[in-house]
Motif scaffolding. Structure first.
Motif: not given
Length: 66
Positions: A59-65
């Motif tokens: 699972v790849v986590k993505s974080v909003n800027a």
């Protein structure tokens, strides 16, 4: 008439989630689960090597800027 009921805390009634941790041998790359390692008398791979690496989940986590 007083009826005594045992106190059941939220921790005991709620099922706890347990994640299966997978380890990989650094020498031969054999994957072993945590439950299989705890059954053995010593932590050792089938090849005899004692160093394991924890396999990351895919699972790849993505974080909003901001």
């Amino acid at each position: 008439m007083s009826e005594e009921t045992p106190d059941v805390s939220m921790e005991e009634s709620a099922p706890s989630e347990q994640f299966e941790v997978i380890y990989s041998c650094l020498r031969c790359g054999t994957t072993v689960s945590n439950t299989e390692l705890t059954r053995l008398p010593e932590i050792k791979c089938i090849c005899g090597f004692r160093v394991f690496n924890k396999v990351r989940p895919p699972v790849v986590k993505s974080v909003n800027a901001v």
